[in-house]
Design a protein around this motif. Sequence first.
Motif, short mmCIF file in Angstrom:
data_model
loop_
_atom_site.label_atom_id
_atom_site.label_comp_id
_atom_site.label_asym_id
_atom_site.label_seq_id
_atom_site.Cartn_x
_atom_site.Cartn_y
_atom_site.Cartn_z
N ASP A 258 0.86 -1.18 0.00
CA ASP A 258 0.00 0.00 0.00
C ASP A 258 0.89 1.23 0.00
O ASP A 258 1.25 1.77 1.04
CB ASP A 258 -0.92 0.01 1.22
CG ASP A 258 -1.99 1.11 1.11
OD1 ASP A 258 -1.87 1.94 0.19
OD2 ASP A 258 -2.93 1.11 1.91
N ALA A 261 -0.26 4.70 1.71
CA ALA A 261 -0.49 4.88 3.14
C ALA A 261 0.03 6.24 3.57
O ALA A 261 1.13 6.65 3.18
CB ALA A 261 0.20 3.77 3.91
N ARG A 320 -5.65 1.17 5.14
CA ARG A 320 -4.53 1.98 4.63
C ARG A 320 -3.50 2.28 5.71
O ARG A 320 -2.38 2.70 5.40
CB ARG A 320 -5.08 3.29 4.06
CG ARG A 320 -5.96 3.13 2.84
CD ARG A 320 -5.13 3.12 1.56
NE ARG A 320 -4.48 4.39 1.35
CZ ARG A 320 -5.06 5.46 0.78
NH1 ARG A 320 -6.33 5.40 0.40
NH2 ARG A 320 -4.39 6.57 0.58
#
Length: 728
Positions: A258, A261, A320
Amino acid sequence: MTSPGAWLRRHDPGLAAVRRAARVTVVACLGFYVCRYVLGDPDMAAYALFGAVALGVLSQIPGTPSRRARTILLMLPVGAVLISLGTLLSFDLVAATAGMFVLGFVVSYVGVGGPRLVGLAAGTQLLYILPCFPPFDPGALGWRIAGFALAVVLLAGAELVLWPDRSPPPYTDRLAAAVGGLAGCLGALADAWSGGRRDRLEALLPDAVDAADALRPSTLPPGQAPASASRRDHALATAAGTTRLLLGRVADLALTDDRAAPDLPAATALLRQVASCVEAAAAWLRGEGEVPDTDRVAAALRAFRAARAATPPDGLPPDRLRPGSLALQLGEWTKTLVTALRVVAGAPVPPDPTPPSARPGAFWFAHEPEWALLWHRLREHLTPRSVSFQGALRLATALAVARLLAGLFDLSHGFWVLLTILTVLRTTAAETRALLRPALVGTTIGALVAAGLLVVGVPPTTYAVLLPILMLVGFAAGPLLGPGWAQALLTLVISMVFAQVSPADWHLAEARLLDVVVGAGIGVVIGLIAWPRGGTGELHRAAAEFLADAAGVVRETVRVVAEGARPADALPRARRTGRLAEASYALYQSERHLRPGVVDWQATLVAGHHAVRGAEALVRECPTGRLLSCVGPLDLAAADVAARFEHVALGLARQDRTALTAPTLPPPDLAWPTDLGTDLYHLADLRVWLDGLRDDLARFLAAPAAEPESSAAALRLRLAGIADGAPG
């Protein structure tokens, strides 16, 4: 056709068993011949010979030759006390039997203090067994102790100069390789988060797992695991367990992608500092740098938390925030790793940050004197639920019953009955029965050969010539050829020894066979009555109790962090039951198991350790009482995870295969707030911990025989299998 030399090198790498047999043979025969034929004292001769056998054959002393020599010398006063007690209590059957029970239990039980004490237990028992039989002769006590002292001095010297074994590589070498592999993976992960490729991390992880796998106590030579009660061994075990836990979390992050983030830049900076600190730790373990310091990783953790506080994540999906929470967990465990290595080095460590209500903390041992740590270990296992307590009580009962029966039926050379129990009785009834047949067959064959020699009436000089040859072969036969050969040759050796001490005929071999049969029978009966399943049954109970306590840790931690509740005793209790579960697992690993069980014990115990370790960091670092608005979903999530722990615990306690393999309900679908400001990060920390525990419990069943579908899945299975020995 395989040559004898090739066969020997294949079955005895480095000729360790042969060298050991040769050392003991030289010492035993030299002490026996000097005392018997030069000094003319048969009593002293017997103690010189059996003292060498007790410490050289029955005892398994780990370490370097110099350390083994020191340990043997330290046994001189202990052996003198035991020989004195045996001699003085032999006047009465009840006194001798009571002494056998008490000393049998104490000598075996103190093995909880570490591998050296475990290795000395069987040999130490013999030092009381030999003199506790008639005749009652206190006047011979001085000569008996002198004979034993001669054996101790000769054996200690032989460890240093007669074909000494190679010093085993120190445990810190394996730890350095594992910590170095971990540092490389952390650095590669930080590079990947900075926009680099993940190829380097994927290439490094398998070797890092191999290095971590080499830290498992089950893969180490006997006595090499850091299992004593000392500060150093406590710290080494903590460092090894933390290294394995860190590597598991690195693999979790390797599968997390991710790049959007909000705290990814701060998390990447934290990972770089963590990798640098871990590399410094590996360098110190290799002898290439200074003792690592916790200041750098502590500063990195403060900087990461400050960066998160300056970046409110309102409106972002909770998932996230997962990478940052995992990175924070890595940083906290790295601080634990560095602190453990400072304890190993004897360097100052930071004060214990554990809240008073949750103490003792992970490093409760760091400031305790060594005698207090040993006393704590002895008190901790002084419970019928400890496998060490059970084993000591089982052996003491068998030895006391054998001493009583040998006296009631006036068995000739009755100490052979007790010696048989020392060599035959195992932790499970199945293992004891498996040893029974070869022991009886070997003893029968040896007794027949010895009886033939005694009937023929060969000259005493023949016994003196044959004794060292049979000793050498007999002492090496056990490790190389099995218990049957060892018993046959030992029967011949004992017959030749007693034929030189006093007049003997074929009845001596008959007495040896009868005593072995009686001793083996007592061992089998006691093995069937007292905890016949050994580590298996107790491991089910201990692991169930540990996981049930871990469920309590989950519930209490969520209440403390989310609601601001005061910590109770869930963490200290889980640490205690975790240590007992690890002791049960260590015994389980030492036993033979004909078929694999349904439970992956390594993965099961690591789930409990993850609960304890994660809770320690959350209770210590997270602000409390700031998540009241999401107490409802948090309580539901905690209840779900705790119920899974309790489900597995109940199945283990009942040994219910159906309950363990039944499918579990999916996790609850919960709605999480997105408007808590920076407290969303703390919510993410809690959720990552809970989700990780749920994943850990999903791996507690033994892996199927089929190969995993992907290399990532295979890696996760291997990581679940390197958890044994992780400290609670």
